[in-house]
Design a protein around this motif. Structure first.
Motif, short mmCIF file in Angstrom:
data_model
loop_
_atom_site.label_atom_id
_atom_site.label_comp_id
_atom_site.label_asym_id
_atom_site.label_seq_id
_atom_site.Cartn_x
_atom_site.Cartn_y
_atom_site.Cartn_z
N ASP A 7 0.81 -1.22 0.00
CA ASP A 7 0.00 0.00 0.00
C ASP A 7 0.85 1.27 0.00
O ASP A 7 0.31 2.36 -0.12
CB ASP A 7 -0.91 0.04 1.24
CG ASP A 7 -1.89 -1.11 1.29
OD1 ASP A 7 -2.37 -1.53 0.22
OD2 ASP A 7 -2.15 -1.60 2.41
N LEU A 8 2.15 1.13 0.18
CA LEU A 8 3.03 2.29 0.29
C LEU A 8 3.32 2.93 -1.06
O LEU A 8 3.43 2.23 -2.05
CB LEU A 8 4.33 1.89 0.97
CG LEU A 8 4.19 1.34 2.38
CD1 LEU A 8 5.56 0.98 2.93
CD2 LEU A 8 3.49 2.31 3.30
N PRO A 9 3.46 4.24 -1.12
CA PRO A 9 3.34 5.19 -0.04
C PRO A 9 1.88 5.37 0.38
O PRO A 9 0.97 5.21 -0.42
CB PRO A 9 3.91 6.48 -0.62
CG PRO A 9 3.65 6.37 -2.09
CD PRO A 9 3.75 4.90 -2.40
N ALA A 10 1.69 5.71 1.66
CA ALA A 10 0.34 5.84 2.19
C ALA A 10 0.27 7.02 3.14
O ALA A 10 1.27 7.44 3.73
CB ALA A 10 -0.06 4.56 2.91
N HIS A 11 -0.94 7.53 3.30
CA HIS A 11 -1.21 8.65 4.21
C HIS A 11 -2.43 8.26 5.03
O HIS A 11 -3.42 7.78 4.49
CB HIS A 11 -1.50 9.91 3.38
CG HIS A 11 -1.82 11.10 4.20
ND1 HIS A 11 -3.11 11.52 4.38
CD2 HIS A 11 -1.04 11.97 4.87
CE1 HIS A 11 -3.11 12.60 5.14
NE2 HIS A 11 -1.86 12.89 5.45
N THR A 12 -2.34 8.43 6.36
CA THR A 12 -3.49 8.15 7.22
C THR A 12 -3.84 9.40 8.01
O THR A 12 -2.98 10.25 8.26
CB THR A 12 -3.21 7.00 8.22
OG1 THR A 12 -2.19 7.40 9.15
CG2 THR A 12 -2.81 5.72 7.50
N GLU A 13 -5.10 9.51 8.37
CA GLU A 13 -5.58 10.61 9.21
C GLU A 13 -6.44 10.04 10.31
O GLU A 13 -7.18 9.08 10.09
CB GLU A 13 -6.40 11.59 8.37
CG GLU A 13 -5.61 12.30 7.31
CD GLU A 13 -6.45 13.30 6.51
OE1 GLU A 13 -7.56 13.66 6.98
OE2 GLU A 13 -6.00 13.70 5.45
N SER A 14 -6.32 10.65 11.51
CA SER A 14 -7.09 10.18 12.65
C SER A 14 -7.44 11.37 13.54
O SER A 14 -6.60 12.24 13.76
CB SER A 14 -6.27 9.17 13.46
OG SER A 14 -6.89 8.89 14.69
N GLY A 15 -8.65 11.38 14.04
CA GLY A 15 -9.06 12.43 14.95
C GLY A 15 -8.58 12.20 16.37
O GLY A 15 -8.64 13.09 17.20
#
Length: 97
Positions: free
Chosen positions: A14-22
């Motif tokens: 899956d790389l490169p990857a970006h994740t976001e979390s609250g």
């Protein structure tokens, strides 16, 4: 761009990857290998954003410019994570400013 699992799992393919979390705090650039797959859910909860890329210690001609990637990601912290099979390799040196 695609939505991944809600637990933050990010596989090597899956790389490169970006994740976001609250739930997290700060931004992290994570240069990693397959070891990061097991750690990715914890990073996704710990940091508000992660930028994950392959470190390519096994392919020196494809190693990323970590400093440039950290600036691009606006990272507060950089994690360089690799499995023990790379202990004989040297991570790239960063320029001294």
């Amino acid at each position: 761009e695609r939505t991944g699992p809600s637990d933050g799992t990010v596989g090597l393919l899956d790389l490169p990857a970006h994740t976001e979390s609250g739930s997290g705090v700060g931004k992290a650039l994570i240069a990693r290998d397959s070891t990061g797959e097991a750690l990715a859910p914890a990073w996704a909860q710990a940091f508000s954003e992660t930028c994950q890329l392959r470190h390519n210690l096994d392919y020196p001609d494809r190693r990323p410019d970590v400093l440039a990637e950290a600036q691009k990601c606006d990272a507060d912290v950089v994690l360089y994570v690799f499995t023990e099979r790379y202990f004989s390799q040297f991570p790239p040196t960063l320029p001294v400013n």
